[in-house]
Design a protein around this motif. Structure first.
Motif, PDB file in Angstrom:
ATOM      1  N   ARG A 266       0.823  -1.207   0.000  1.00  0.00           N
ATOM      2  CA  ARG A 266       0.000   0.000   0.000  1.00  0.00           C
ATOM      3  C   ARG A 266       0.858   1.257   0.000  1.00  0.00           C
ATOM      4  NH1 ARG A 266      -2.251   1.265   5.644  1.00  0.00           N
ATOM      5  NH2 ARG A 266      -0.030   1.745   5.770  1.00  0.00           N
ATOM      6  N   ASP A 267       1.865   1.325   0.893  1.00  0.00           N
ATOM      7  CA  ASP A 267       2.709   2.519   0.974  1.00  0.00           C
ATOM      8  C   ASP A 267       3.530   2.706  -0.295  1.00  0.00           C
ATOM      9  OD1 ASP A 267       1.672   3.002   3.424  1.00  0.00           O
ATOM     10  OD2 ASP A 267       3.472   2.511   4.575  1.00  0.00           O
ATOM     11  N   THR A 268       3.920   1.608  -0.934  1.00  0.00           N
ATOM     12  CA  THR A 268       4.642   1.736  -2.202  1.00  0.00           C
ATOM     13  C   THR A 268       3.767   2.407  -3.254  1.00  0.00           C
ATOM     14  OG1 THR A 268       5.977  -0.228  -1.727  1.00  0.00           O
ATOM     15  CG2 THR A 268       5.826   0.460  -4.037  1.00  0.00           C
ATOM     16  N   CYS A 269       2.510   2.029  -3.304  1.00  0.00           N
ATOM     17  CA  CYS A 269       1.591   2.654  -4.251  1.00  0.00           C
ATOM     18  C   CYS A 269       1.386   4.132  -3.921  1.00  0.00           C
ATOM     19  CB  CYS A 269       0.255   1.920  -4.245  1.00  0.00           C
ATOM     20  SG  CYS A 269       0.327   0.248  -4.928  1.00  0.00           S
ATOM     21  N   VAL A 270       1.237   4.444  -2.652  1.00  0.00           N
ATOM     22  CA  VAL A 270       1.062   5.840  -2.249  1.00  0.00           C
ATOM     23  C   VAL A 270       2.280   6.655  -2.641  1.00  0.00           C
ATOM     24  CG1 VAL A 270       0.781   7.392  -0.282  1.00  0.00           C
ATOM     25  CG2 VAL A 270      -0.534   5.277  -0.400  1.00  0.00           C
ATOM     26  N   ASP A 271       3.499   6.113  -2.405  1.00  0.00           N
ATOM     27  CA  ASP A 271       4.717   6.830  -2.769  1.00  0.00           C
ATOM     28  C   ASP A 271       4.781   7.099  -4.268  1.00  0.00           C
ATOM     29  OD1 ASP A 271       5.480   6.775  -0.124  1.00  0.00           O
ATOM     30  OD2 ASP A 271       6.769   5.018  -0.335  1.00  0.00           O
ATOM     31  N   LEU A 272       4.337   6.135  -5.074  1.00  0.00           N
ATOM     32  CA  LEU A 272       4.407   6.274  -6.530  1.00  0.00           C
ATOM     33  C   LEU A 272       3.241   7.076  -7.101  1.00  0.00           C
ATOM     34  CD1 LEU A 272       5.512   2.645  -7.421  1.00  0.00           C
ATOM     35  CD2 LEU A 272       6.926   4.714  -7.537  1.00  0.00           C
ATOM     36  N   GLY A 273       2.298   7.470  -6.275  1.00  0.00           N
ATOM     37  CA  GLY A 273       1.154   8.212  -6.759  1.00  0.00           C
ATOM     38  C   GLY A 273       0.067   7.339  -7.343  1.00  0.00           C
TER      39      GLY A 273
ATOM     40  N   ARG B 146       9.046  -8.224  -2.998  1.00  0.00           N
ATOM     41  CA  ARG B 146      10.116  -7.636  -3.812  1.00  0.00           C
ATOM     42  C   ARG B 146       9.717  -7.584  -5.271  1.00  0.00           C
ATOM     43  NH1 ARG B 146      13.346  -9.132  -7.306  1.00  0.00           N
ATOM     44  NH2 ARG B 146      12.652 -11.301  -7.126  1.00  0.00           N
ATOM     45  N   ALA B 147       9.141  -8.690  -5.811  1.00  0.00           N
ATOM     46  CA  ALA B 147       8.766  -8.737  -7.222  1.00  0.00           C
ATOM     47  C   ALA B 147       7.638  -7.748  -7.520  1.00  0.00           C
ATOM     48  CB  ALA B 147       8.340 -10.154  -7.592  1.00  0.00           C
ATOM     49  N   ALA B 148       6.651  -7.662  -6.631  1.00  0.00           N
ATOM     50  CA  ALA B 148       5.533  -6.746  -6.854  1.00  0.00           C
ATOM     51  C   ALA B 148       6.009  -5.295  -6.832  1.00  0.00           C
ATOM     52  CB  ALA B 148       4.457  -6.972  -5.805  1.00  0.00           C
ATOM     53  N   ARG B 149       6.845  -4.946  -5.882  1.00  0.00           N
ATOM     54  CA  ARG B 149       7.363  -3.576  -5.816  1.00  0.00           C
ATOM     55  C   ARG B 149       8.185  -3.251  -7.058  1.00  0.00           C
ATOM     56  NH1 ARG B 149      10.883  -2.013  -3.036  1.00  0.00           N
ATOM     57  NH2 ARG B 149      10.268   0.180  -2.838  1.00  0.00           N
ATOM     58  N   ALA B 150       9.035  -4.185  -7.473  1.00  0.00           N
ATOM     59  CA  ALA B 150       9.871  -3.933  -8.650  1.00  0.00           C
ATOM     60  C   ALA B 150       9.015  -3.704  -9.883  1.00  0.00           C
ATOM     61  CB  ALA B 150      10.833  -5.100  -8.859  1.00  0.00           C
ATOM     62  N   GLY B 151       7.953  -4.464 -10.010  1.00  0.00           N
ATOM     63  CA  GLY B 151       7.085  -4.273 -11.168  1.00  0.00           C
ATOM     64  C   GLY B 151       6.376  -2.938 -11.141  1.00  0.00           C
ATOM     65  N   LEU B 152       5.853  -2.542  -9.982  1.00  0.00           N
ATOM     66  CA  LEU B 152       5.151  -1.262  -9.880  1.00  0.00           C
ATOM     67  C   LEU B 152       6.100  -0.085 -10.122  1.00  0.00           C
ATOM     68  CD1 LEU B 152       2.905  -1.953  -6.752  1.00  0.00           C
ATOM     69  CD2 LEU B 152       2.155  -1.750  -9.135  1.00  0.00           C
ATOM     70  N   VAL B 153       7.309  -0.177  -9.591  1.00  0.00           N
ATOM     71  CA  VAL B 153       8.288   0.895  -9.796  1.00  0.00           C
ATOM     72  C   VAL B 153       8.657   1.006 -11.265  1.00  0.00           C
ATOM     73  CG1 VAL B 153      10.653   1.628  -9.296  1.00  0.00           C
ATOM     74  CG2 VAL B 153       9.185   0.788  -7.450  1.00  0.00           C
ATOM     75  N   ALA B 154       8.851  -0.156 -11.930  1.00  0.00           N
ATOM     76  CA  ALA B 154       9.230  -0.129 -13.340  1.00  0.00           C
ATOM     77  C   ALA B 154       8.122   0.443 -14.211  1.00  0.00           C
ATOM     78  CB  ALA B 154       9.603  -1.535 -13.792  1.00  0.00           C
ATOM     79  N   ALA B 155       6.876   0.257 -13.804  1.00  0.00           N
ATOM     80  CA  ALA B 155       5.749   0.748 -14.606  1.00  0.00           C
ATOM     81  C   ALA B 155       5.456   2.215 -14.373  1.00  0.00           C
ATOM     82  CB  ALA B 155       4.509  -0.085 -14.296  1.00  0.00           C
ATOM     83  N   SER B 156       6.141   2.853 -13.422  1.00  0.00           N
ATOM     84  CA  SER B 156       5.908   4.265 -13.103  1.00  0.00           C
ATOM     85  C   SER B 156       6.876   5.149 -13.880  1.00  0.00           C
ATOM     86  CB  SER B 156       6.062   4.508 -11.599  1.00  0.00           C
ATOM     87  OG  SER B 156       5.160   3.727 -10.857  1.00  0.00           O
ATOM     88  N   GLY B 157       6.527   6.390 -14.006  1.00  0.00           N
ATOM     89  CA  GLY B 157       7.383   7.342 -14.687  1.00  0.00           C
ATOM     90  C   GLY B 157       8.609   7.702 -13.859  1.00  0.00           C
TER      91      GLY B 157
ATOM     92  N   GLY C 166       9.742  10.668 -12.963  1.00  0.00           N
ATOM     93  CA  GLY C 166       9.466  11.648 -11.915  1.00  0.00           C
ATOM     94  C   GLY C 166       8.805  11.027 -10.699  1.00  0.00           C
ATOM     95  N   ASP C 167       7.874  10.082 -10.938  1.00  0.00           N
ATOM     96  CA  ASP C 167       7.231   9.410  -9.810  1.00  0.00           C
ATOM     97  C   ASP C 167       8.227   8.592  -9.018  1.00  0.00           C
ATOM     98  OD1 ASP C 167       4.780  10.495 -10.462  1.00  0.00           O
ATOM     99  OD2 ASP C 167       4.217   8.815 -11.753  1.00  0.00           O
ATOM    100  N   ARG C 168       9.132   7.924  -9.728  1.00  0.00           N
ATOM    101  CA  ARG C 168      10.137   7.114  -9.018  1.00  0.00           C
ATOM    102  C   ARG C 168      11.069   8.009  -8.188  1.00  0.00           C
ATOM    103  NH1 ARG C 168      10.566   4.469 -14.156  1.00  0.00           N
ATOM    104  NH2 ARG C 168      12.607   5.464 -14.494  1.00  0.00           N
ATOM    105  N   PHE C 169      11.480   9.133  -8.767  1.00  0.00           N
ATOM    106  CA  PHE C 169      12.377  10.039  -8.062  1.00  0.00           C
ATOM    107  C   PHE C 169      11.698  10.618  -6.817  1.00  0.00           C
ATOM    108  CE2 PHE C 169      14.354  14.217  -7.407  1.00  0.00           C
ATOM    109  CZ  PHE C 169      15.691  13.855  -7.353  1.00  0.00           C
ATOM    110  N   ARG C 170      10.455  11.030  -6.953  1.00  0.00           N
ATOM    111  CA  ARG C 170       9.718  11.586  -5.819  1.00  0.00           C
ATOM    112  C   ARG C 170       9.458  10.518  -4.761  1.00  0.00           C
ATOM    113  NH1 ARG C 170       5.076  14.040  -8.156  1.00  0.00           N
ATOM    114  NH2 ARG C 170       4.168  11.941  -8.150  1.00  0.00           N
TER     115      ARG C 170
END
Length: 780
Positions: free
Chosen positions: A674-681, A738-749, A751-755
């Motif tokens: 949940r927090d990973t999604c919130v961080d990525l917007g 780990r796999a779920a977070r990596a996939g969500l991060v890779a699918a984000s832009g 700027g979202d990853r940096f923020r």
């Protein structure tokens, strides 16, 4: 809550502003409290047990002590060495000595700043436990009251209104934050209606109630003390003053007389202490304490015995050196203590007292003729003293030989008295043929114009001897310095001596009474002459620039009083040619200090500053490199802090995925997702089921198959943990997360990853998803 607790304590720091002077004394205390609060806040984000919080805070305190107070002994100013701990102990001892021997306001030297910093850090730890761990922020008010009592007890000036207001506002901030957090935890209150005007009126009503309550409290605070005189600003100080401390059976000590003297003179007030009537033509000083022990820095009073032999029943003992009643005239003095003055356990009386009529059980010390009690005397005490005026002539004093009948202790001096003092004494008395002539020469050295009277003399430079600094370099002081210095030099000149404190005769009023105020507080030396006894001398300047009510006895001018100017002082006193003049040594350019930091054998004598980062004699000073280093490190820490905190939270949750129950592991993994999604917007909807959330996230962008499968397994594990009687064991939740977070991060832009790394929004409570607690919409 740790931040709100920090704000409340920082707002209370100004409470000590009336009793500590100098720049920067507050900075170490604030920095230590920031470290304590930061340790608590960062650790609690991990969700682990709060048991380790105080130990972590103690570690932070220990780490900060070195760069703040002993950086010159540490590697790079940070890493302690073998000399760091002894330096901290030295500073602590000097700070304790400054507090014990000084009178408010004390100079905020490195030692004093160390004591304040450690005290506030400990208070911050206690407040953190009460407000955060125990969730009882109201009890922090007790700690604030304890801080408030410090200036009220040690200083009769009370607390500055601005400081009291600051502390009150800080406490209200703490309570407000606690109520806000409780509201968020328990849910928002049900609105009174859907009309915005209704909500506005409700809020306005609450604000009005709060404003009326605060206004009423302020008005009562201001008006009640005016209506009740006993609630004056110094009532707590007066109640705490003069208490006895047991020192064995029948032996007592009392509040240090010089501390009381400096407090009276430094207060700047002219409050009446007592009034009296007397049939003496020229009233003498009113003597209270006799200090007969010198330790190299301070004059102190020997303990006195309160036993049956010293209890007052008839006449008082004979004065030292007398075997029978003297032939001098007697005087009756009726003394009335002011009702607003503090009660006294030692009576102010003219010397030589022969009898005293006073209510209660009182004792007389046979060596000094001090009259004291072990009870708590009432305020407004009245008593009558019969005294004998023994005023010797200059010829009688000149004829007195060596004082063989005086105890040897009245000539004792420490071995470490600077030899330059003895050299000055020998220079001043080398042409004197008798003890009396030596005493007159010493007195004229101080009253001859080479010394200045000042209640706020400059500070003693670091490493300088206070007595030498006063006598040879600065030559600025007030009665305590003059009396103590002359008594030391008299002993070096083989004349028994001691220091007396009390009050000068005061001022005559129109109705024939005499009034004595706090401004008449005084100290003077008493010298012993064989066949005459104890005789008062007056080295303190008595001009308009000095102690205006001090009088130099006529018998001390060497001619029986024929060459005086009306104040008892020689018009043109001669000084030895070899005496150091005021221009022989450069004047000190040290900043003006409070009386307790003066160069005096009876004063503090311990004004200090640490070498290296705490240099400067005027108080604790901020090291030059510290603001720059603090700014750089603070900037880097500010930038990296959110990322570090987020990493710590993620690490704590990852650690919970193994070794615990299946339900705890599933919840921890789901919260981290949940927090990973919130961080990525990425939107996180609490109304969705875990399966619906996993399906929505899997459809977001081109997620790898491994990530979609991991999301599905995490969702099934969360559902099982929520609803199953026995939650299923989810295998490899760490790898799935780990796999779920990596996939969500890779699918984000980008700027979202940096923020998400630098400014993770999940750390902000208001950005986390919350259920909508508002009323459900109704059908039309």
């Amino acid at each position: 809550m740790p931040t709100a607790t920090l704000v409340s304590l920082v707002a209370a720091v100004p409470l000590l502003g009336t009793i500590v002077t100098g720049p920067g004394w507050w900075f170490p205390a604030v920095l230590m409290m920031v470290g304590v609060a930061a340790a608590s806040a960062l650790y609690r984000l991990t969700g682990w047990s709060a048991t380790a919080v105080p130990f972590l805070q103690i570690f932070v305190m220990a780490v900060l002590l070195t760069p703040l107070f002993a950086a010159h002994t540490a590697v790079l100013g940070l890493i302690p060495t073998s000399g760091t701990f002894p330096e901290l102990v030295r500073l602590l001892e000097r700070g304790i000595d400054a507090v014990n021997t000084g009178t408010p306001p004390v100079t905020g030297t490195a030692g004093v700043a160390l004591i304040i910093a450690v005290a506030f850090a400990v208070i911050a730890m206690a407040a953190d436990f009460l407000a955060v761990t125990a969730r009882c922020p109201g009890m922090v008010g007790g700690l604030l009251i304890a801080l408030l009592m410090v200036p009220l007890v040690v200083d009769d000036g009370g607390v500055a209104p601005g400081a009291a207001l600051s502390a009150a506002v800080g406490f209200l901030v703490l309570l407000s934050v606690d109520m806000w957090l409780r509201g968020r935890e328990w849910g928002l209150p049900v609105p009174d209606g859907r009309d915005p005007s209704v909500r506005f009126l409700v809020g306005l009503r609450r604000a009005a109630v709060a404003a009326v309550s605060v206004t009423a409290a302020v008005l009562l605070t201001l008006t009640v003390p005016l209506a009740v005189p006993s609630l004056r600003s110094d009532v707590i100080h007066q109640a705490a003053d003069g208490t006895y401390i047991g020192n064995g059976p029948g032996v007592i000590t009392t509040t240090h007389p010089l501390v009381s003297l400096r407090s009276n003179l430094a207060s700047g007030s002219d409050r009446t202490v007592l009034t009296y009537t007397t049939d003496a033509e020229e009233p003498d000083y009113l003597r209270m304490y006799v200090l007969d022990e010198f330790d190299g820095v301070n004059w102190a009073m020997s303990p006195v015995d309160a036993d049956d032999d010293s209890r007052i029943e008839d006449d008082l003992p004979l004065s030292a050196g007398w075997s029978g009643e003297p032939d001098g005239p007697t005087a009756t003095t009726r003394i009335s203590m002011d009702s607003d003055a503090p009660s006294l356990d030692f009576l102010p009386m003219p010397y030589w007292p022969r009898s005293v009529d006073v209510a209660g059980e009182w004792y007389a010390d046979p060596g000094s003729l001090m009259v004291f009690t072990t009870d708590s005397p009432r305020t407004g005490l009245s008593f009558t003293v019969e005294s004998t005026s023994v005023t010797p002539s200059a010829d009688e004093l000149a004829a007195a030989g060596q004082a063989w009948s005086a105890p040897g202790s009245l000539l004792a001096l420490p071995d470490d008295v600077d030899p330059r003092v003895a050299e000055l004494t020998e220079t001043l008395t080398e042409d004197a043929d008798s003890p009396y002539e030596r005493a007159v020469a010493l007195q004229e050295h101080f009253t001859g114009g080479g010394f200045d009277y000042d209640l706020t003399p400059p500070a003693v430079p670091e490493g300088a001897d206070p007595l030498v600094h006063f006598l040879l370099e600065d030559r600025v002081g007030y009665c305590e310095q003059f009396a103590g210095a002359m008594a030391v030099m008299a002993r070096q000149a083989d004349i028994p001596s001691r220091v007396a404190t009390g009050y000068t005769a005061g001022q005559r009023m129109g109705d024939g009474r005499w009034a004595v105020t706090t401004g008449n507080a005084h100290a003077w030396p008493e010298l012993y002459f064989e066949g005459v006894g104890w005789v008062r001398f007056e080295p303190t300047p008595a001009s308009a620039d000095g102690q205006g009510t001090a009088t130099v006895p006529d018998y001390t001018d060497g001619t029986g009083g024929d060459a005086t100017d009306g104040t008892g002082r020689d018009e043109e006193p001669e000084r030895p040619e070899t005496e150091p003049g005021p221009d022989d040594e450069p004047e000190s350019d040290e900043p003006t200090d409070a009386p307790e930091a003066s160069a005096t054998p009876g004063g503090e004598g311990t004004d200090e500053s640490a070498a290296g980062p705490a240099s400067g004699s005027g108080g604790w000073t901020v090291p030059v490199w510290l603001p720059v280093a603090a700014a750089v490190l603070g900037g880097l820490a500010l930038v990296a802090l959110p990322a570090l905190v987020r990493t710590a939270v993620r690490g704590s949750r990852t650690a919970a995925l193994t070794g615990g129950s299946p339900a705890a592991a599933a919840h921890a993994a789901w919260r981290e997702l949940r927090d990973t999604c919130v961080d990525l917007g990425v939107t996180w909807d609490l109304t969705e089921s875990p399966r619906a959330t996993a399906a929505r996230l899997a459809a977001r962008g081109p997620l790898p198959e491994e990530a979609r499968a991991a999301l599905w397994r995490l969702a099934l594990g969360e559902e099982s943990a929520r609803y199953a009687p026995e939650p299923a064991v989810v295998r490899e939740p760490r790898e799935d997360l780990r796999a779920a977070r990596a996939g969500l991060v890779a699918a984000s832009g980008r700027g979202d990853r940096f923020r998400a790394v630098l400014l993770p929004r999940s750390l902000a409570p208001w950005r986390r998803p919350r259920p909508d607690l508002g009323p459900a919409p109704t059908a039309a």
